[in-house]
Design a protein around this motif. Structure first.
Motif, PDB file in Angstrom:
ATOM      1  N   ASN A 100      66.676 -53.927  33.168  1.00 25.54           N
ATOM      2  CA  ASN A 100      65.910 -52.912  32.713  1.00 25.54           C
ATOM      3  C   ASN A 100      66.520 -51.790  31.998  1.00 25.54           C
ATOM      4  OD1 ASN A 100      63.330 -51.334  35.174  1.00 25.54           O
ATOM      5  ND2 ASN A 100      63.463 -51.167  32.800  1.00 25.54           N
ATOM      6  N   VAL A 101      67.693 -51.338  32.300  1.00 26.22           N
ATOM      7  CA  VAL A 101      68.510 -50.184  31.363  1.00 26.22           C
ATOM      8  C   VAL A 101      68.570 -50.809  29.994  1.00 26.22           C
ATOM      9  CG1 VAL A 101      70.425 -49.157  30.984  1.00 26.22           C
ATOM     10  CG2 VAL A 101      69.487 -49.262  33.262  1.00 26.22           C
ATOM     11  N   LEU A 102      68.990 -52.031  29.872  1.00 20.74           N
ATOM     12  CA  LEU A 102      69.113 -52.567  28.506  1.00 20.74           C
ATOM     13  C   LEU A 102      67.890 -52.788  27.695  1.00 20.74           C
ATOM     14  CD1 LEU A 102      71.799 -55.438  29.301  1.00 20.74           C
ATOM     15  CD2 LEU A 102      72.220 -53.131  28.458  1.00 20.74           C
ATOM     16  N   ALA A 103      66.744 -52.754  28.396  1.00 24.74           N
ATOM     17  CA  ALA A 103      65.554 -52.864  27.760  1.00 24.74           C
ATOM     18  C   ALA A 103      65.122 -51.617  27.417  1.00 24.74           C
ATOM     19  CB  ALA A 103      64.616 -53.579  28.781  1.00 24.74           C
ATOM     20  N   VAL A 104      65.154 -50.734  28.074  1.00 24.71           N
ATOM     21  CA  VAL A 104      64.868 -49.200  27.647  1.00 24.71           C
ATOM     22  C   VAL A 104      65.633 -48.914  26.452  1.00 24.71           C
ATOM     23  CG1 VAL A 104      65.002 -46.909  28.218  1.00 24.71           C
ATOM     24  CG2 VAL A 104      64.283 -48.586  30.072  1.00 24.71           C
ATOM     25  N   LEU A 105      67.075 -49.046  26.572  1.00 25.41           N
ATOM     26  CA  LEU A 105      67.943 -48.782  25.408  1.00 25.41           C
ATOM     27  C   LEU A 105      67.497 -49.573  24.205  1.00 25.41           C
ATOM     28  CD1 LEU A 105      71.501 -48.438  27.024  1.00 25.41           C
ATOM     29  CD2 LEU A 105      69.971 -46.824  26.255  1.00 25.41           C
ATOM     30  N   ALA A 106      67.271 -50.694  24.375  1.00 26.06           N
ATOM     31  CA  ALA A 106      66.800 -51.599  23.072  1.00 26.06           C
ATOM     32  C   ALA A 106      65.549 -51.074  22.410  1.00 26.06           C
ATOM     33  CB  ALA A 106      66.862 -53.140  23.578  1.00 26.06           C
ATOM     34  N   TRP A 136      69.946 -30.200  29.530  1.00 27.06           N
ATOM     35  CA  TRP A 136      71.410 -30.268  29.316  1.00 27.06           C
ATOM     36  C   TRP A 136      71.954 -31.802  28.793  1.00 27.06           C
ATOM     37  CZ3 TRP A 136      74.874 -34.353  31.494  1.00 27.06           C
ATOM     38  CH2 TRP A 136      76.044 -34.015  31.338  1.00 27.06           C
ATOM     39  N   LEU A 137      71.235 -32.713  28.832  1.00 26.18           N
ATOM     40  CA  LEU A 137      71.438 -33.806  28.160  1.00 26.18           C
ATOM     41  C   LEU A 137      71.150 -33.758  26.744  1.00 26.18           C
ATOM     42  CD1 LEU A 137      69.954 -36.497  30.713  1.00 26.18           C
ATOM     43  CD2 LEU A 137      72.341 -36.163  30.022  1.00 26.18           C
ATOM     44  N   GLN A 138      70.203 -32.889  26.448  1.00 22.14           N
ATOM     45  CA  GLN A 138      69.998 -33.009  24.815  1.00 22.14           C
ATOM     46  C   GLN A 138      70.982 -31.998  24.144  1.00 22.14           C
ATOM     47  OE1 GLN A 138      69.089 -29.723  23.235  1.00 22.14           O
ATOM     48  NE2 GLN A 138      68.900 -30.790  21.216  1.00 22.14           N
ATOM     49  N   ARG A 139      71.676 -31.146  24.929  1.00 19.14           N
ATOM     50  CA  ARG A 139      72.784 -30.255  24.301  1.00 19.14           C
ATOM     51  C   ARG A 139      74.012 -31.323  24.114  1.00 19.14           C
ATOM     52  NH1 ARG A 139      70.281 -26.258  27.683  1.00 19.14           N
ATOM     53  NH2 ARG A 139      71.835 -26.780  29.208  1.00 19.14           N
ATOM     54  N   ALA A 140      74.182 -32.008  25.110  1.00 13.67           N
ATOM     55  CA  ALA A 140      75.420 -32.931  25.425  1.00 13.67           C
ATOM     56  C   ALA A 140      75.244 -34.048  24.444  1.00 13.67           C
ATOM     57  CB  ALA A 140      75.345 -33.426  27.099  1.00 13.67           C
ATOM     58  N   SER A 181      59.162 -39.988  29.849  1.00 13.49           N
ATOM     59  CA  SER A 181      59.784 -41.350  30.252  1.00 13.49           C
ATOM     60  C   SER A 181      60.462 -41.886  31.526  1.00 13.49           C
ATOM     61  CB  SER A 181      60.833 -41.364  28.993  1.00 13.49           C
ATOM     62  OG  SER A 181      60.439 -41.594  27.794  1.00 13.49           O
ATOM     63  N   SER A 182      61.302 -40.757  32.003  1.00  9.97           N
ATOM     64  CA  SER A 182      61.758 -40.705  33.455  1.00  9.97           C
ATOM     65  C   SER A 182      60.516 -40.995  34.418  1.00  9.97           C
ATOM     66  CB  SER A 182      62.602 -39.611  33.793  1.00  9.97           C
ATOM     67  OG  SER A 182      63.597 -39.717  32.907  1.00  9.97           O
ATOM     68  N   LEU A 183      59.595 -40.337  34.305  1.00  9.80           N
ATOM     69  CA  LEU A 183      58.439 -40.326  35.192  1.00  9.80           C
ATOM     70  C   LEU A 183      57.966 -41.793  35.185  1.00  9.80           C
ATOM     71  CD1 LEU A 183      57.242 -37.075  35.239  1.00  9.80           C
ATOM     72  CD2 LEU A 183      58.525 -37.790  37.165  1.00  9.80           C
ATOM     73  N   ILE A 184      57.518 -42.248  34.015  1.00 10.11           N
ATOM     74  CA  ILE A 184      56.941 -43.670  33.668  1.00 10.11           C
ATOM     75  C   ILE A 184      57.798 -44.386  34.363  1.00 10.11           C
ATOM     76  CG2 ILE A 184      56.437 -45.053  31.923  1.00 10.11           C
ATOM     77  CD1 ILE A 184      54.218 -43.156  32.236  1.00 10.11           C
ATOM     78  N   PHE A 185      58.968 -44.485  33.975  1.00 10.93           N
ATOM     79  CA  PHE A 185      59.943 -45.617  34.094  1.00 10.93           C
ATOM     80  C   PHE A 185      60.241 -45.915  35.817  1.00 10.93           C
ATOM     81  CE2 PHE A 185      61.979 -45.217  29.624  1.00 10.93           C
ATOM     82  CZ  PHE A 185      60.758 -45.867  29.091  1.00 10.93           C
ATOM     83  N   LEU A 207      65.918 -42.597  25.390  1.00 17.41           N
ATOM     84  CA  LEU A 207      67.053 -43.335  25.715  1.00 17.41           C
ATOM     85  C   LEU A 207      67.826 -42.546  26.875  1.00 17.41           C
ATOM     86  CD1 LEU A 207      66.401 -43.976  22.743  1.00 17.41           C
ATOM     87  CD2 LEU A 207      68.840 -44.945  22.532  1.00 17.41           C
ATOM     88  N   ALA A 208      67.783 -41.455  27.065  1.00 14.76           N
ATOM     89  CA  ALA A 208      68.488 -40.616  28.025  1.00 14.76           C
ATOM     90  C   ALA A 208      67.913 -40.932  29.111  1.00 14.76           C
ATOM     91  CB  ALA A 208      68.344 -39.113  27.723  1.00 14.76           C
ATOM     92  N   ALA A 209      66.352 -41.386  29.402  1.00 14.17           N
ATOM     93  CA  ALA A 209      65.919 -41.616  30.459  1.00 14.17           C
ATOM     94  C   ALA A 209      66.575 -42.891  31.224  1.00 14.17           C
ATOM     95  CB  ALA A 209      64.366 -41.873  30.440  1.00 14.17           C
ATOM     96  N   SER A 210      67.143 -43.672  30.470  1.00 15.31           N
ATOM     97  CA  SER A 210      68.110 -44.898  31.012  1.00 15.31           C
ATOM     98  C   SER A 210      68.889 -44.397  32.114  1.00 15.31           C
ATOM     99  CB  SER A 210      68.705 -45.442  30.204  1.00 15.31           C
ATOM    100  OG  SER A 210      69.873 -44.922  29.470  1.00 15.31           O
TER     101      SER A 210
END
Length: 248
Positions: A10-16, A99-103, A123-127, A172-175
């Motif tokens: 699932n994570v690989l699918a989201v990233l791809a 925080w993730l955006q800044r990082a 995306s986090s909520l959808i996934f 992508l961060a939602a992975s």
């Protein structure tokens, strides 16, 4: 199959899908991206409706009575929403996105930051709020196979393409959220050694369907429903079912 493989796929699918969406995003007009997001909102609304229909499940009504399922879902949303708002879950999720955006993306201005946060939150909520997240992860943890998560991976991959084209890197961060949520549920499945009773599962599915309605409303820009604050309802719903069953 080793527990956790479904979440990995699932994570690989989201990233791809997210990377493909980023490549397409620069070539798509803003109006086209908005139309894509609207389409996803409508499909999410359809999925939400079918999931919410689980409130009419026969197993649930047999366990708690014919009039109780609606009240259980209502109670779960109210109690879960109160708990989530007191815990400030929506604010914490948005802060995590910032925080993730800044990082990961650096400081690119308030507009870019808002776009990243919105992409991460939506995306986090959808996934992670659909019934396949719960059912698939539990089944994977129980050693019953990851077929449901493989199906979810295909859906999330295509969704990630559209979301990344509209929102950018936040998708992508939602992975990371997928790893945390589904990984935790998989571990719960390993610990439980058995699935939830059908009645309890129906209550969770119906409640999750209503949460997806909130997500759809956000995607359609109708209202920014604080869905993250309502997430505890997914835990409250089966507890209320058990309470009613015990009282009866």
């Amino acid at each position: 199959m080793v527990p956790g493989v479904g979440t990995l796929v699932n994570v690989l699918a989201v990233l791809a899908g997210g990377l493909v969406g980023l490549l397409l995003g620069n070539r798509l007009p803003v109006r086209t991206r908005e139309v894509v997001t609207d389409g996803l909102g409508l499909v999410t609304l359809l999925i939400a409706g079918t999931s919410a229909m689980a409130v009419l499940d026969v197993d649930l009504s047999d366990a708690v009575g014919g009039s109780a399922p609606m009240l259980i879902v209502l109670g779960a949303l109210l109690l879960g929403g109160i708990a989530g708002s007191l815990l400030r879950l929506e604010q914490r999720v948005e802060s995590l996105g910032g925080w993730l955006q800044r990082a990961l993306a650096g400081d690119r201005g308030s507009v870019e930051r808002q776009r990243f946060v919105e992409g991460f939150v939506v995306s986090s909520l959808i996934f992670c709020t659909g019934p396949l997240t719960i059912l698939g992860s539990l089944e994977d943890g129980l050693g019953n196979g990851a077929d449901q998560l493989f199906l979810k991976s295909a859906l999330d991959g295509f969704a990630a393409i559209a979301f990344a084209a509209s929102f950018g890197w936040g998708v992508l961060a939602a992975s990371i959220t997928v790893v945390v949520v589904q990984g935790s549920l998989t571990l719960v499945g390993v610990a439980l050694g058995g699935v939830l009773p059908d009645a309890h599962l129906a209550a969770v599915t119906a409640t999750g369907g209503l949460l997806l309605v909130g997500v759809a409303l956000r995607l359609l820009r109708v209202r920014d429903v604080p869905v993250a604050d309502l997430l505890p309802a997914l835990v409250v719903a089966p507890l209320l079912v058990q309470l009613v069953v015990a009282v009866r």
